[in-house]
Design a protein around this motif. Sequence first.
Motif, short mmCIF file in Angstrom:
data_model
loop_
_atom_site.label_atom_id
_atom_site.label_comp_id
_atom_site.label_asym_id
_atom_site.label_seq_id
_atom_site.Cartn_x
_atom_site.Cartn_y
_atom_site.Cartn_z
N VAL A 163 38.84 50.25 28.10
CA VAL A 163 39.64 49.41 29.00
C VAL A 163 39.06 48.00 29.04
N THR A 164 39.92 47.01 28.84
CA THR A 164 39.52 45.61 28.92
C THR A 164 40.42 44.87 29.90
N PRO A 165 39.98 43.74 30.44
CA PRO A 165 40.82 42.97 31.37
C PRO A 165 42.09 42.49 30.68
N ARG A 166 43.19 42.49 31.42
CA ARG A 166 44.46 42.04 30.87
C ARG A 166 44.74 40.59 31.27
N ALA A 167 45.02 40.36 32.54
CA ALA A 167 45.32 39.01 33.02
C ALA A 167 44.02 38.29 33.34
N PHE A 168 43.48 37.62 32.32
CA PHE A 168 42.13 37.09 32.46
C PHE A 168 41.92 35.92 31.50
N ASP A 169 41.35 34.83 32.03
CA ASP A 169 41.03 33.65 31.23
C ASP A 169 39.53 33.43 31.30
N VAL A 170 38.85 33.63 30.17
CA VAL A 170 37.39 33.53 30.15
C VAL A 170 36.90 32.14 30.53
N ASP A 171 37.75 31.12 30.34
CA ASP A 171 37.35 29.76 30.69
C ASP A 171 37.59 29.43 32.15
N ASN A 172 38.26 30.31 32.86
CA ASN A 172 38.54 30.10 34.28
C ASN A 172 38.39 31.41 35.04
N VAL A 173 37.19 31.95 35.03
CA VAL A 173 36.94 33.22 35.70
C VAL A 173 37.11 33.04 37.21
N GLU A 174 37.86 33.93 37.81
CA GLU A 174 38.02 33.92 39.27
C GLU A 174 36.87 34.73 39.87
N TRP A 175 35.79 34.04 40.20
CA TRP A 175 34.57 34.72 40.65
C TRP A 175 34.77 35.44 41.97
N ALA A 176 35.67 34.95 42.79
CA ALA A 176 35.96 35.64 44.05
C ALA A 176 36.55 37.02 43.78
N VAL A 177 37.37 37.13 42.72
CA VAL A 177 37.93 38.42 42.33
C VAL A 177 36.83 39.34 41.83
N VAL A 178 35.94 38.82 41.00
CA VAL A 178 34.83 39.60 40.46
C VAL A 178 34.00 40.22 41.58
N GLU A 179 33.72 39.44 42.61
CA GLU A 179 32.85 39.91 43.69
C GLU A 179 33.59 40.74 44.73
N SER A 180 34.90 40.87 44.60
CA SER A 180 35.68 41.56 45.63
C SER A 180 35.93 43.03 45.32
N ASN A 181 35.46 43.51 44.16
CA ASN A 181 35.69 44.92 43.81
C ASN A 181 34.40 45.54 43.30
N PRO A 182 34.26 46.87 43.37
CA PRO A 182 32.99 47.53 43.02
C PRO A 182 32.67 47.53 41.54
N PHE A 183 33.59 47.07 40.70
CA PHE A 183 33.37 47.08 39.26
C PHE A 183 32.95 45.71 38.71
N PHE A 184 32.94 44.68 39.55
CA PHE A 184 32.73 43.30 39.08
C PHE A 184 33.77 42.96 38.01
N TRP A 185 34.99 43.43 38.24
CA TRP A 185 36.08 43.30 37.27
C TRP A 185 36.85 42.01 37.52
N PRO A 186 37.17 41.23 36.48
CA PRO A 186 37.80 39.92 36.69
C PRO A 186 39.32 39.94 36.86
N ASP A 187 39.95 41.10 36.69
CA ASP A 187 41.40 41.21 36.81
C ASP A 187 41.73 42.10 38.01
N ALA A 188 42.18 41.48 39.09
CA ALA A 188 42.42 42.22 40.34
C ALA A 188 43.52 43.27 40.18
N THR A 189 44.44 43.06 39.25
CA THR A 189 45.57 43.98 39.10
C THR A 189 45.15 45.33 38.51
N GLN A 190 43.94 45.42 37.96
CA GLN A 190 43.52 46.65 37.30
C GLN A 190 42.55 47.49 38.11
N VAL A 191 42.16 47.04 39.28
CA VAL A 191 41.14 47.74 40.05
C VAL A 191 41.57 49.17 40.38
N ALA A 192 42.81 49.36 40.82
CA ALA A 192 43.29 50.71 41.13
C ALA A 192 43.27 51.59 39.89
#
Length: 390
Positions: A163-192
């Motif tokens: 599994v890899t992030p889908r809606a994600f731009d490596v040049d504009n990481v949304e760090w608030a999203v990364v820190e908001s889930n237990p996986f440190f995952w950069p795509d909020a739509t995939q957490v579930a």
Amino acid sequence: MASNTFGKLFAVTTFGESHGPAIGCVIDGCPPGLAIAPEDFPHDLERRATGRTRHTSARHEADEVEILSGVYEGVTTGTPVALLIRNTDARSKDYANIAAQFRPGHADYTYWQKYGIRDPRGGGRSSARETTMRVAAAVVAKKWLAEKYGVQVRGYLAQIGDVTPRAFDVDNVEWAVVESNPFFWPDATQVAELESYMDALRKSGDSVGARVDVIADGLPPGWGEPIYGKLDGELAAALMSINAVKGVEIGDGFASVAQKGSLHRDEISADGFLSNHAGGILGGISTGQDLRCSTAFKPTSSLRLPVQSLDTAGNVVEVVTTGRHDPCVGIRATPICEAMVALVLMDQALRHRAQCGDVGEVSPRIPAKADPKKPDSGKPDSGKPDSGKR
């Protein structure tokens, strides 16, 4: 040498075992005058810790840092900084049945061959519990780097299993999203989706590997040594020293094999670099661009699924690992990877200052990234690798 010390001018020595009374570290070479207090440590230690979600080991340590030396009236004195954390939730009885067995995929056999003895409780020194002190030491390094140079070291989970992030731009990481889930995952739509993925994996009794990417921004150009102390070489060694790591990439890494040189060379315009396939390092020395590195973690070897092995007498046995283990160690590896990058950068910054502090800023200073909105910023980078790393 037993090689429990990392770094040259900012040298960190860790000690302790997974189920011993305590773990700790001594930081030698910390510059004086840096404000440090016990409350600086919980944030990163909690990010690394087990027992915070159902997707990691159920072991729940307090991880309270005791500052034993090197700090007076809230600031570092320049003398060794000693940090200690008491182990409060070890369950050694979980390892009684495998004390005389070699667990496949673990360091049991290699420690036995090296020392003729091993501590079977939670893996002893080879346990990921040891990385707690690396994260603690890096709290000091991160704070100094941010205050002196504005350097930020941040990471995210870039792959778990297939599994890899889908809606994600490596040049504009949304760090608030990364820190908001237990996986440190950069795509909020995939957490579930990841929650369900990990639940199924845990129920199956199996495990999976992961990839962690780290980005350090704010580095000035010039850090690193030209030959044996290359910045990328020391980063690779530091990241490979983490338990369960089997691969490290700098910049595009192995994707570079399939690239043409006309793509991989990071073109320079009057407005700055047009790409960053090299990961911010050329000739072992920082370019001033974002430093980018990736770390590959193998699947956890501690499984309740039976496997054949040998015991210490050479007899064939069936091994079933019970106790509390991570179905994917990569989930809590992000702060550990950040820590090793920060420790390398801290050491390299001090080494650069010691040798080349009188050189000062050299012209021209090329901006880290050209503004893509400017019409004269150069031709666009048309061959970004599929991995999303640039």
